[in-house]
Motif scaffolding. Structure first.
Motif, PDB file in Angstrom:
ATOM      1  N   GLN A 115       5.871  10.839  -0.126  1.00  0.00           N
ATOM      2  CA  GLN A 115       4.962   9.866  -0.715  1.00  0.00           C
ATOM      3  C   GLN A 115       5.624   8.502  -0.662  1.00  0.00           C
ATOM      4  O   GLN A 115       6.716   8.324  -1.222  1.00  0.00           O
ATOM      5  CB  GLN A 115       4.641  10.240  -2.158  1.00  0.00           C
ATOM      6  CG  GLN A 115       3.728   9.251  -2.865  1.00  0.00           C
ATOM      7  CD  GLN A 115       2.331   9.217  -2.269  1.00  0.00           C
ATOM      8  OE1 GLN A 115       1.760  10.260  -1.954  1.00  0.00           O
ATOM      9  NE2 GLN A 115       1.792   8.026  -2.118  1.00  0.00           N
ATOM     10  N   MET A 116       4.979   7.568  -0.005  1.00  0.00           N
ATOM     11  CA  MET A 116       5.547   6.236   0.200  1.00  0.00           C
ATOM     12  C   MET A 116       4.673   5.209  -0.500  1.00  0.00           C
ATOM     13  O   MET A 116       3.513   5.025  -0.130  1.00  0.00           O
ATOM     14  CB  MET A 116       5.644   5.930   1.691  1.00  0.00           C
ATOM     15  CG  MET A 116       6.400   6.979   2.482  1.00  0.00           C
ATOM     16  SD  MET A 116       6.646   6.522   4.214  1.00  0.00           S
ATOM     17  CE  MET A 116       4.952   6.485   4.783  1.00  0.00           C
ATOM     18  N   ASN A 117       5.226   4.567  -1.501  1.00  0.00           N
ATOM     19  CA  ASN A 117       4.513   3.545  -2.266  1.00  0.00           C
ATOM     20  C   ASN A 117       5.167   2.185  -2.070  1.00  0.00           C
ATOM     21  O   ASN A 117       6.307   2.083  -1.608  1.00  0.00           O
ATOM     22  CB  ASN A 117       4.512   3.914  -3.748  1.00  0.00           C
ATOM     23  CG  ASN A 117       3.798   5.218  -4.036  1.00  0.00           C
ATOM     24  OD1 ASN A 117       2.857   5.606  -3.326  1.00  0.00           O
ATOM     25  ND2 ASN A 117       4.231   5.918  -5.070  1.00  0.00           N
ATOM     26  N   SER A 118       4.442   1.155  -2.429  1.00  0.00           N
ATOM     27  CA  SER A 118       4.950  -0.222  -2.339  1.00  0.00           C
ATOM     28  C   SER A 118       5.553  -0.489  -0.963  1.00  0.00           C
ATOM     29  O   SER A 118       6.661  -1.013  -0.841  1.00  0.00           O
ATOM     30  CB  SER A 118       5.999  -0.467  -3.430  1.00  0.00           C
ATOM     31  OG  SER A 118       5.464  -0.235  -4.712  1.00  0.00           O
ATOM     32  N   LEU A 119       4.816  -0.136   0.047  1.00  0.00           N
ATOM     33  CA  LEU A 119       5.320  -0.243   1.411  1.00  0.00           C
ATOM     34  C   LEU A 119       5.549  -1.695   1.806  1.00  0.00           C
ATOM     35  O   LEU A 119       4.817  -2.598   1.392  1.00  0.00           O
ATOM     36  CB  LEU A 119       4.370   0.438   2.378  1.00  0.00           C
ATOM     37  CG  LEU A 119       4.463   1.965   2.378  1.00  0.00           C
ATOM     38  CD1 LEU A 119       3.227   2.596   3.001  1.00  0.00           C
ATOM     39  CD2 LEU A 119       5.717   2.411   3.116  1.00  0.00           C
TER      40      LEU A 119
ATOM     41  N   ARG B 294       1.028   8.930   2.533  1.00  0.00           N
ATOM     42  CA  ARG B 294       1.656  10.223   2.254  1.00  0.00           C
ATOM     43  C   ARG B 294       1.826  10.963   3.568  1.00  0.00           C
ATOM     44  O   ARG B 294       0.839  11.284   4.240  1.00  0.00           O
ATOM     45  CB  ARG B 294       0.807  11.044   1.293  1.00  0.00           C
ATOM     46  CG  ARG B 294       1.413  12.382   0.895  1.00  0.00           C
ATOM     47  CD  ARG B 294       0.505  13.073  -0.113  1.00  0.00           C
ATOM     48  NE  ARG B 294       0.941  14.398  -0.492  1.00  0.00           N
ATOM     49  CZ  ARG B 294       1.823  14.637  -1.469  1.00  0.00           C
ATOM     50  NH1 ARG B 294       2.341  13.630  -2.145  1.00  0.00           N
ATOM     51  NH2 ARG B 294       2.154  15.876  -1.773  1.00  0.00           N
TER      52      ARG B 294
ATOM     53  N   GLY C 205       0.794  -1.207   0.000  1.00  0.00           N
ATOM     54  CA  GLY C 205       0.000   0.000   0.000  1.00  0.00           C
ATOM     55  C   GLY C 205       0.834   1.268   0.000  1.00  0.00           C
ATOM     56  O   GLY C 205       2.066   1.219  -0.107  1.00  0.00           O
ATOM     57  N   SER C 206       0.135   2.390   0.135  1.00  0.00           N
ATOM     58  CA  SER C 206       0.785   3.698   0.085  1.00  0.00           C
ATOM     59  C   SER C 206       0.331   4.580   1.244  1.00  0.00           C
ATOM     60  O   SER C 206      -0.778   4.413   1.768  1.00  0.00           O
ATOM     61  CB  SER C 206       0.441   4.409  -1.226  1.00  0.00           C
ATOM     62  OG  SER C 206       0.898   3.694  -2.341  1.00  0.00           O
TER      63      SER C 206
ATOM     64  N   ARG D 101      10.756   3.914  -4.469  1.00  0.00           N
ATOM     65  CA  ARG D 101       9.443   3.692  -3.847  1.00  0.00           C
ATOM     66  C   ARG D 101       8.918   4.956  -3.155  1.00  0.00           C
ATOM     67  O   ARG D 101       7.709   5.183  -3.114  1.00  0.00           O
ATOM     68  CB  ARG D 101       9.528   2.565  -2.810  1.00  0.00           C
ATOM     69  CG  ARG D 101       9.954   1.226  -3.386  1.00  0.00           C
ATOM     70  CD  ARG D 101       9.835   0.115  -2.342  1.00  0.00           C
ATOM     71  NE  ARG D 101      10.714   0.324  -1.208  1.00  0.00           N
ATOM     72  CZ  ARG D 101      10.295   0.412   0.053  1.00  0.00           C
ATOM     73  NH1 ARG D 101       9.006   0.322   0.336  1.00  0.00           N
ATOM     74  NH2 ARG D 101      11.167   0.589   1.038  1.00  0.00           N
ATOM     75  N   PHE D 102       9.831   5.748  -2.613  1.00  0.00           N
ATOM     76  CA  PHE D 102       9.452   6.961  -1.883  1.00  0.00           C
ATOM     77  C   PHE D 102       9.814   8.187  -2.726  1.00  0.00           C
ATOM     78  O   PHE D 102      10.825   8.175  -3.446  1.00  0.00           O
ATOM     79  CB  PHE D 102      10.186   7.057  -0.552  1.00  0.00           C
ATOM     80  CG  PHE D 102       9.770   6.051   0.493  1.00  0.00           C
ATOM     81  CD1 PHE D 102       8.944   4.970   0.185  1.00  0.00           C
ATOM     82  CD2 PHE D 102      10.202   6.196   1.798  1.00  0.00           C
ATOM     83  CE1 PHE D 102       8.576   4.050   1.148  1.00  0.00           C
ATOM     84  CE2 PHE D 102       9.837   5.294   2.782  1.00  0.00           C
ATOM     85  CZ  PHE D 102       9.026   4.212   2.449  1.00  0.00           C
ATOM     86  N   THR D 103       9.010   9.251  -2.569  1.00  0.00           N
ATOM     87  CA  THR D 103       9.286  10.511  -3.244  1.00  0.00           C
ATOM     88  C   THR D 103       9.108  11.662  -2.267  1.00  0.00           C
ATOM     89  O   THR D 103       8.041  11.781  -1.641  1.00  0.00           O
ATOM     90  CB  THR D 103       8.354  10.713  -4.436  1.00  0.00           C
ATOM     91  OG1 THR D 103       8.488   9.623  -5.352  1.00  0.00           O
ATOM     92  CG2 THR D 103       8.694  12.014  -5.169  1.00  0.00           C
TER      93      THR D 103
END
Length: 128
Positions: A82-86, A19, A16-17, A67-69
């Motif tokens: 922004q944290m994706n593919s946690l 922010r 999941g993601s 994965r993070f921005t």
């Protein structure tokens, strides 16, 4: 008085993601490099990401790169992560930090006491 206030943490399933946001006050935000660190249970606090005061340069820890921005809005005095593919190993308390002078290329390895300001942290928990 400088304040950094993190928000956006919570519980999320793996993949999941989330922010995170950090709202800054009491400083000239556009003059400060802003970054994120995290501390997992039983571990030392570690560098995650940093963005230059201009927004023109970013650096990431290898463990989150891709994965993070990290981004910033100098008009709103906020920095976001922004944290994706946690992953479960991303579980930690995430801290926002600010420093006017430490070059962003040094944030990965510089002693953390060299950074001027810190937030109180926000908990991120990733379940498997």
């Amino acid at each position: 008085q400088v304040q950094l206030v993190e928000s956006g943490g919570g519980l999320v399933q793996a993949g999941g993601s989330l922010r995170l946001s950090c709202a800054a006050s009491g400083l000239t935000f556009s003059h400060y490099n802003m970054g994120w660190f995290r501390q997992a249970p039983g571990k030392e606090r570690e560098f995650v990401a940093v963005i230059r005061w201009t927004g023109g340069a970013t650096h990431y820890a290898d463990s989150v790169n891709g994965r993070f921005t990290v981004s910033r809005d100098n008009g709103k005095n906020t920095v976001n992560l922004q944290m994706n593919s946690l992953k479960p190993e991303d579980t930690a308390v995430y801290y926002c930090a600010a420093d006017q002078w430490l070059d962003v290329r040094r944030w990965l390895r510089a002693p953390q006491h060299e950074l001027s300001y810190w937030g109180q942290g926000t908990q991120v928990t990733v379940s498997s």
